[in-house]
Design an enzyme around this catalytic site. Structure first.
Site, PDB file in Angstrom:
ATOM      1  CD  GLU A  34      -2.747   1.251   2.444  1.00  0.00           C
ATOM      2  OE1 GLU A  34      -2.711   0.355   3.302  1.00  0.00           O
ATOM      3  OE2 GLU A  34      -3.488   2.248   2.516  1.00  0.00           O
ATOM      4  NE  ARG A 259       3.150  -8.509  10.303  1.00  0.00           N
ATOM      5  CZ  ARG A 259       3.090  -7.360   9.582  1.00  0.00           C
ATOM      6  NH1 ARG A 259       3.979  -6.418   9.729  1.00  0.00           N
ATOM      7  NH2 ARG A 259       2.124  -7.166   8.731  1.00  0.00           N
ATOM      8  CE  LYS A 269       3.123   0.170   4.808  1.00  0.00           C
ATOM      9  NZ  LYS A 269       2.552  -0.097   3.495  1.00  0.00           N
TER      10      LYS A 269
END
Ligand code: ATP
Ligand code: MG
Length: 556
Positions: A34, A259, A269
């Protein structure tokens, strides 16, 4: 450096099997960021996995911007993401934007409405949350659930036409409010957001939710293996529902892996953006940031990051990797690539009293003793040199083998010098040392007369080039302490010593050093010429990683 061969992992095994069984003809993967921030080392793990699997099996890999939320996305991020993926050494077979599929997504939502599988709901977010139920209790049906297909079609079109305000209405899938999987309890698939989108501008004021959009994006692109992180595991049934119920021609499958987490590092982020916005760091590419651009500016190489990502492996269980592990891969990579040199970070002047005044001699030194082909460099030597303040002590403890009154040491690539005297200022700080050198002991002369226990580095004073050294420690402290409220307290754990700046000197042959040139400073570590501040005659080095050595600069 030799690249680590790709190691097997459970996703690779699935692909091998799918090809063998004929479940797929060829492999198509995608990396779907994104564009709401810069990429970080966690993304690198996903990039390496998707790009390397596609390459290994001669398939295709797409870079797809998952740009379905206009509120947080920006073209600055699109450009930085492309640059970072390329820099990591990867090339995509196709570049896509989810926003290019908005018309098709809208059509698929209309199809769901026509099939009686979606409805427009007027509940607000709080009401919806209340009626959703819990893990142990079923949810309650929305009072708007039984709207007719005609009414839903009309309302959805009016949503698109901008007749309602943000949050006034949503489109929800109509599945089962009693499902044990909460993601099946009539999830929202479209919301209203009157906002300008970086790609589609003001063409839309309704936007698809991630869980609805993502499977459609994958299906449009004929992705075969849609790889994501574990938190999406519970979403997989809904992913499959969307692909089936929207009657997509192609059927992608989702696979989840753990992850990457790293000690002393924040890796979302949102948090990284907070560090940038609040000025805690010098931008997304601050050398202390775990972003790809930060690691690049710090001096990490694509090879070191790729090898790190391969070695940590791909599993289904969450774990946290020690931040020092990444250091190992950059040391390995630079060992044979980086020229050796000497630099003084905290200068202390030494006068060699028996060396002729005005004389300069040029000594030969290897560029990299492990790689003779890298040749030799010349370094000047004269009556005045700089050494590290830390390499002299007036009253040394036992086992201190560097300079102190009466002691002799070797100057790397040069001579033995013996300390005879020193000068202090009014505050009691040593400002100058007086030594004598022994001409017989020249490096490479084969001198065997006597031995010294210490070898120190130095830079000749009259030719020395000034340079700034930026030394780094982890940005975040206390990796063992759980974040009290997960989202808010990491700013309290910023390491006040994460950057220490020293003004020192380097060898004159480095005066034309270019940004991103990497060097090993003898006894200090690997450094990278900073790409932002090395300009106009100024030289700034970032410490990439120290050597595995006992030598430590004292804390200021
Ligand atoms: P963040 O939580 O850091 O904001 P994100 O998951 O929201 O990350 P996306 O842009 O949606 O960021 O991620 C693109 C891809 O990178 C996704 O497939 C995601 O699963 C993967 N990814 C993100 N963070 C990690 C991580 N720490 N380790 C491995 N893969 C990751
Ligand atoms: Mg995200």
């Amino acid at each position: 450096m030799v690249e680590t061969p790709s190691t097997s992992n459970f996703i690779r095994n699935i692909i091998v099997n799918d090809l063998k069984e004929g479940n797929v003809d060829s492999v198509v993967t995608r990396f779907p960021p994104e564009p709401n921030g810069y990429l970080h080392i966690g993304h690198a793990k996903s990039i390496c996995l998707n790009f390397e699997l596609a390459k290994e099996f001669k398939g295709r890999v797409h870079l797809r911007f998952d740009d379905t939320n206009p509120l947080k996305e920006d073209t600055e991020y699109v450009e930085s993401i492309k640059e970072d993926v390329k820099w990591l050494g990867f090339d995509w077979d196709a570049l896509y934007f989810a926003s290019d599929y908005f018309e098709e997504m809208y059509a698929r939502a209309v199809l769901l409405i026509k099939k009686g599988k979606a409805f427009v709901c007027d509940l607000n977010a709080d009401e919806m949350r209340e009626m959703r139920g819990t893990l142990t209790q079923p949810g309650k049906n929305s009072p708007y659930r039984d709207r007719s297909v005609e009414e839903n079609l009309e309302l959805f079109e009016r949503m698109r036409n901008g007749e309602f305000g943000n949050g006034e209405k949503v489109l929800r899938a109509k599945i089962d409010m009693a499902s044990p999987n909460i993601n099946f309890r009539d999830p929202v698939i479209y919301r209203i957001a009157h906002a300008t989108h970086h790609n589609t501008g003001d063409a839309w004021c309704i936007y698809p939710m991630y869980a609805f959009a993502h499977p459609i994006e994958d299906a449009i692109e004929s992705v075969t293996h849609s790889i994501c992180t574990l938190e999406f595991e519970d979403q997989r049934p809904f992913y499959d529902w969307v692909v089936a119920e929207t009657e997509m021609a192609s059927t992608p499958h989702q696979y989840e892996f753990a992850r990457l987490n790293i000690t002393n590092t924040v890796m979302s982020k949102r948090k990284l953006k907070q560090l940038v916005d609040e000025g805690v760091v010098d931008g997304w590419d601050d050398p202390r940031m775990p972003t790809i651009s930060g690691l690049r500016r710090r001096g990490f190489t694509p090879e070191s990051i790729r090898n790190f990502c391969r070695e940590i492996g791909v599993t289904k269980s969450d774990s946290t990797v020690d931040s020092k592990y990444l250091d190992h891969f950059i040391r390995e990579d630079l060992k044979l690539k980086a020229p050796r040199t000497m630099g003084i970070l905290q200068p202390l002047k030494v006068v060699i009293t028996n060396y002729p005044e005005g004389q300069v001699e040029w000594l030969d030194a290897e560029v990299n003793p492990e790689v003779p082909e890298m040749g030799m460099r010349q370094i000047p030597f004269s009556r005045e040199i700089y050494i590290e303040q830390d390499d002299f002590m007036e009253n040394p403890p036992a086992k201190y083998f560097r300079l102190f009154p009466g002691n002799e040491v070797r100057l790397k690539h040069a001579y033995f010098i013996k300390c005879n005297d020193f000068i202090k200022d009014e505050n009691g700080n040593v400002t100058e040392i007086h030594c004598t050198y022994d001409v017989e002991t020249k490096s490479g002369s084969g001198f065997t007369g006597r031995k010294v226990k210490g070898t120190i580095h130095w830079v000749e004073a009259t030719h020395a080039v000034p340079a700034e050294f930026r030394l780094y420690e982890p940005l975040i402290l206390d990796e063992t302490e759980q974040e009290a409220t997960e989202e808010t307290t990491f700013l309290d754990r910023i390491n006040p010593d994460s950057m220490v700046v020293e003004q020192g000197f380097i060898e004159p042959n480095l005066k034309d050093i270019q940004p991103h040139d990497k060097l090993q400073f003898f006894r200090h570590g690997y450094f990278n010429a900073d790409s932002k501040y090395t300009k106009g005659g100024k030289i700034v080095f970032n410490l990439i990683v120290s050597l595995k050595s006992s030598f430590q600069l004292p804390k200021n």
